[in-house]
Scaffold this motif. Structure first.
Motif, PDB file in Angstrom:
ATOM      1  N   ASP A  57       3.229   3.188  -0.823  1.00 34.83           N
ATOM      2  CA  ASP A  57       2.355   2.525   0.155  1.00 34.83           C
ATOM      3  C   ASP A  57       2.652   1.029   0.240  1.00 34.83           C
ATOM      4  O   ASP A  57       2.632   0.449   1.325  1.00 34.83           O
ATOM      5  CB  ASP A  57       0.888   2.739  -0.203  1.00 34.83           C
ATOM      6  N   GLU A  58       2.920   0.406  -0.900  1.00 36.90           N
ATOM      7  CA  GLU A  58       3.236  -1.027  -0.906  1.00 36.90           C
ATOM      8  C   GLU A  58       4.560  -1.294  -0.186  1.00 36.90           C
ATOM      9  O   GLU A  58       4.686  -2.252   0.579  1.00 36.90           O
ATOM     10  CB  GLU A  58       3.294  -1.553  -2.333  1.00 36.90           C
ATOM     11  N   LEU A  59       5.546  -0.424  -0.425  1.00 33.12           N
ATOM     12  CA  LEU A  59       6.830  -0.568   0.250  1.00 33.12           C
ATOM     13  C   LEU A  59       6.668  -0.401   1.760  1.00 33.12           C
ATOM     14  O   LEU A  59       7.201  -1.174   2.544  1.00 33.12           O
ATOM     15  CB  LEU A  59       7.838   0.443  -0.296  1.00 33.12           C
ATOM     16  N   LYS A  60       5.899   0.591   2.154  1.00 31.78           N
ATOM     17  CA  LYS A  60       5.665   0.822   3.591  1.00 31.78           C
ATOM     18  C   LYS A  60       4.958  -0.378   4.219  1.00 31.78           C
ATOM     19  O   LYS A  60       5.339  -0.829   5.307  1.00 31.78           O
ATOM     20  CB  LYS A  60       4.834   2.085   3.803  1.00 31.78           C
ATOM     21  N   SER A  61       3.968  -0.920   3.543  1.00 33.34           N
ATOM     22  CA  SER A  61       3.254  -2.086   4.064  1.00 33.34           C
ATOM     23  C   SER A  61       4.191  -3.279   4.229  1.00 33.34           C
ATOM     24  O   SER A  61       4.120  -3.999   5.230  1.00 33.34           O
ATOM     25  CB  SER A  61       2.102  -2.468   3.134  1.00 33.34           C
ATOM     26  N   ALA A  62       5.074  -3.481   3.257  1.00 31.61           N
ATOM     27  CA  ALA A  62       6.025  -4.591   3.339  1.00 31.61           C
ATOM     28  C   ALA A  62       6.999  -4.383   4.493  1.00 31.61           C
ATOM     29  O   ALA A  62       7.336  -5.324   5.220  1.00 31.61           O
ATOM     30  CB  ALA A  62       6.788  -4.734   2.017  1.00 31.61           C
TER      31      ALA A  62
END
Length: 89
Positions: free
Chosen positions: A15-20
């Motif tokens: 999720d953090e990678l997708k948000s970035a």
């Protein structure tokens, strides 16, 4: 003698990678190409990156390594402490 200052690195969740990636305005294919991950033809035409899909998946155990994520943040100007500066040639 050069002094090397360590920086804190962490492995991002999917999720953090997708948000970035979304904050950088990149598609999965654009992000994969930026980071050198494989891109291939999709089953419905167009391109896809199964590797990047897996890195963003909550159900896949693979995560992007912390140093690679730090580079992604630097390349997309999202790192909270550091920024890239081009050297004069």
């Amino acid at each position: 003698m050069t002094t090397i200052t360590p920086i804190a690195l962490h492995t991002p969740s999917g999720d953090e990678l997708k948000s970035a990636r979304l904050a950088a305005g990149l598609s999965q294919v654009d992000a994969a190409e930026l980071m050198g991950y494989p891109v291939q033809a999709g089953s419905r035409g167009g391109l896809q990156s199964r590797t990047w899909q897996a890195l963003e998946s909550a159900h896949d155990p693979r995560n992007m390594p912390a140093p690679i994520f730090a580079l992604f943040q630097l390349l997309t100007d999202q790192h909270r402490e550091l920024t890239l500066i081009l050297k004069n040639h």
